[in-house]
Scaffold this motif. Structure first.
Motif, mmCIF file in Angstrom:
data_model
loop_
_atom_site.group_PDB
_atom_site.id
_atom_site.type_symbol
_atom_site.label_atom_id
_atom_site.label_comp_id
_atom_site.label_asym_id
_atom_site.label_seq_id
_atom_site.Cartn_x
_atom_site.Cartn_y
_atom_site.Cartn_z
ATOM 1 N N LEU A 31 16.145 11.008 6.226
ATOM 2 C CA LEU A 31 15.366 9.925 6.818
ATOM 3 C C LEU A 31 13.880 10.088 6.534
ATOM 4 O O LEU A 31 13.186 9.113 6.230
ATOM 5 N N ASP A 32 13.376 11.312 6.616
ATOM 6 C CA ASP A 32 11.964 11.541 6.310
ATOM 7 C C ASP A 32 11.665 11.214 4.854
ATOM 8 O O ASP A 32 10.631 10.610 4.545
ATOM 9 N N GLY A 33 12.579 11.601 3.961
ATOM 10 C CA GLY A 33 12.384 11.276 2.559
ATOM 11 C C GLY A 33 12.341 9.783 2.311
ATOM 12 O O GLY A 33 11.598 9.295 1.447
ATOM 13 N N LEU A 34 13.116 9.039 3.092
ATOM 14 C CA LEU A 34 13.128 7.579 2.952
ATOM 15 C C LEU A 34 11.845 6.963 3.487
ATOM 16 O O LEU A 34 11.216 6.124 2.836
ATOM 17 N N LEU A 35 11.434 7.392 4.669
ATOM 18 C CA LEU A 35 10.259 6.792 5.300
ATOM 19 C C LEU A 35 8.970 7.142 4.567
ATOM 20 O O LEU A 35 8.007 6.366 4.595
ATOM 21 N N ALA A 36 8.938 8.299 3.902
ATOM 22 C CA ALA A 36 7.719 8.744 3.222
ATOM 23 C C ALA A 36 7.639 8.268 1.782
ATOM 24 O O ALA A 36 6.616 8.480 1.127
ATOM 25 N N ILE A 77 10.389 11.644 16.466
ATOM 26 C CA ILE A 77 9.271 12.331 15.802
ATOM 27 C C ILE A 77 8.978 11.699 14.444
ATOM 28 O O ILE A 77 7.816 11.443 14.087
ATOM 29 N N LEU A 78 10.015 11.427 13.667
ATOM 30 C CA LEU A 78 9.821 10.822 12.352
ATOM 31 C C LEU A 78 9.271 9.404 12.469
ATOM 32 O O LEU A 78 8.413 8.994 11.666
ATOM 33 N N ALA A 88 8.139 1.394 6.646
ATOM 34 C CA ALA A 88 8.812 2.458 7.392
ATOM 35 C C ALA A 88 9.696 1.893 8.507
ATOM 36 O O ALA A 88 10.826 2.347 8.709
ATOM 37 N N ARG A 89 9.204 0.917 9.229
ATOM 38 C CA ARG A 89 9.980 0.366 10.341
ATOM 39 C C ARG A 89 11.250 -0.309 9.834
ATOM 40 O O ARG A 89 12.320 -0.169 10.429
ATOM 41 N N ARG A 90 11.119 -1.031 8.739
ATOM 42 C CA ARG A 90 12.289 -1.695 8.165
ATOM 43 C C ARG A 90 13.302 -0.674 7.672
ATOM 44 O O ARG A 90 14.519 -0.840 7.871
ATOM 45 N N SER A 91 12.830 0.391 7.062
ATOM 46 C CA SER A 91 13.738 1.430 6.572
ATOM 47 C C SER A 91 14.433 2.137 7.731
ATOM 48 O O SER A 91 15.637 2.433 7.667
ATOM 49 N N LEU A 92 13.700 2.420 8.795
ATOM 50 C CA LEU A 92 14.295 3.073 9.960
ATOM 51 C C LEU A 92 15.365 2.192 10.575
ATOM 52 O O LEU A 92 16.457 2.671 10.925
ATOM 53 N N LEU A 215 9.154 19.501 10.983
ATOM 54 C CA LEU A 215 8.872 19.428 12.417
ATOM 55 C C LEU A 215 10.045 18.829 13.167
ATOM 56 O O LEU A 215 10.463 19.350 14.209
ATOM 57 N N ALA A 216 10.592 17.736 12.643
ATOM 58 C CA ALA A 216 11.710 17.080 13.313
ATOM 59 C C ALA A 216 12.936 17.990 13.365
ATOM 60 O O ALA A 216 13.615 18.088 14.403
#
Length: 261
Positions: A31-36, A77-78, A88-92, A215-216
């Motif tokens: 998920l972090d890789g996607l949002l970043a 956290i992410l 980011a919001r759409r991806s989440l 961190l997450a």
């Protein structure tokens, strides 16, 4: 599972507890890789979103409540770390939707099990065992504030020592039983200090230098440790610690480069 006509996902761990935790960590890293990664192609983003959603759904199928709690905290956290980044919001939302769809086959059993757990039904034998183990660990620490010594608590102690072993259902209580009050406090201090150090890496100027996944994942593991022996589950704890070390090393390198320039 006792009282239910279905199985908990165990994967190659042959145990639903580390399996659920490992899948939660994998979901957070994906998920972090996607949002970043706002510059990835649409196909790549869809693949990563599906992988993260599948890992989340699989973690739910393990029926490991501590993994669910850790996963939920990691997602928060992410989301906070990437909230202002483009897309980011759409991806989440896409990942959470994919996880919900993939979890539909187990939804009825999941709902029934959650309801019975919340209401204290007779079919829920897990919660009383956890509470009993917690209380036993706390009483042992109160009776032996200097500790019983290494290897006297945790699941391995039961296999080695039999009835003399103590399962505390908590990493922090386990360290307290083994190393006493001082040892338990030192471990807790280390957990909090590492989380704070990882949080400071989020101050990096570029998205690529930020490692919110570490961190997450660490916070998810730390919270799960309240309810399970998560910090001593080597197949899960060691990869998370390596991830944290890489994040801290990368942050230190970026700081050194910025100071030289």
């Amino acid at each position: 599972m006792p009282g239910y006509e279905h199985y908990r996902l165990t994967s190659t761990f042959l145990d639903p507890l580390p399996a659920g935790l490992f899948l939660a960590v994998a979901a957070l890293v994906a998920l972090d890789g996607l949002l970043a990664a706002a510059r990835r192609s649409r196909r790549e983003r869809a693949g990563v979103a599906l992988a993260a959603g599948l890992a989340m759904a699989a973690s739910l199928a393990s029926f490991t409540r501590s993994a669910w709690i850790g996963l939920a905290l990691g997602v928060v956290i992410l989301a906070a770390a990437h909230w202002r980044e483009p897309g980011a919001r759409r991806s989440l939302a896409a990942v959470l939707f994919a996880a919900a769809v993939l979890a539909l086959p187990i939804a009825p059993r999941l709902a029934a099990w959650t309801r019975d757990t919340a209401t204290g039904a007779a079919t829920d034998t897990s919660s009383p065992r956890h509470l009993e183990a917690w209380l036993r660990g706390a009483r042992t620490i109160a009776d032996h504030p200097l500790g019983l010594g290494p290897g006297r608590a945790g699941e391995v102690s039961v296999r080695v020592l039999g009835g003399a072993g103590i399962v505390t259902e908590s990493s922090y209580l386990q360290f307290g039983v083994e190393y006493g009050v001082v040892g338990g406090v030192l471990v807790s201090t280390f957990v909090v200090s590492l989380a704070r150090a990882l949080a400071r890496t989020l101050r990096a100027r570029t998205v690529g230098e930020r490692r919110a996944d570490a961190l997450a994942a660490w916070c998810a593991l730390a919270v799960a440790g309240l309810f399970l022996h998560a910090l001593t589950e080597r197949p899960v704890a060691y990869p998370v610690m390596v991830l944290a070390g890489v994040a801290l090393a990368g942050s230190a390198g970026a700081t050194a480069r910025s100071e030289r320039s």
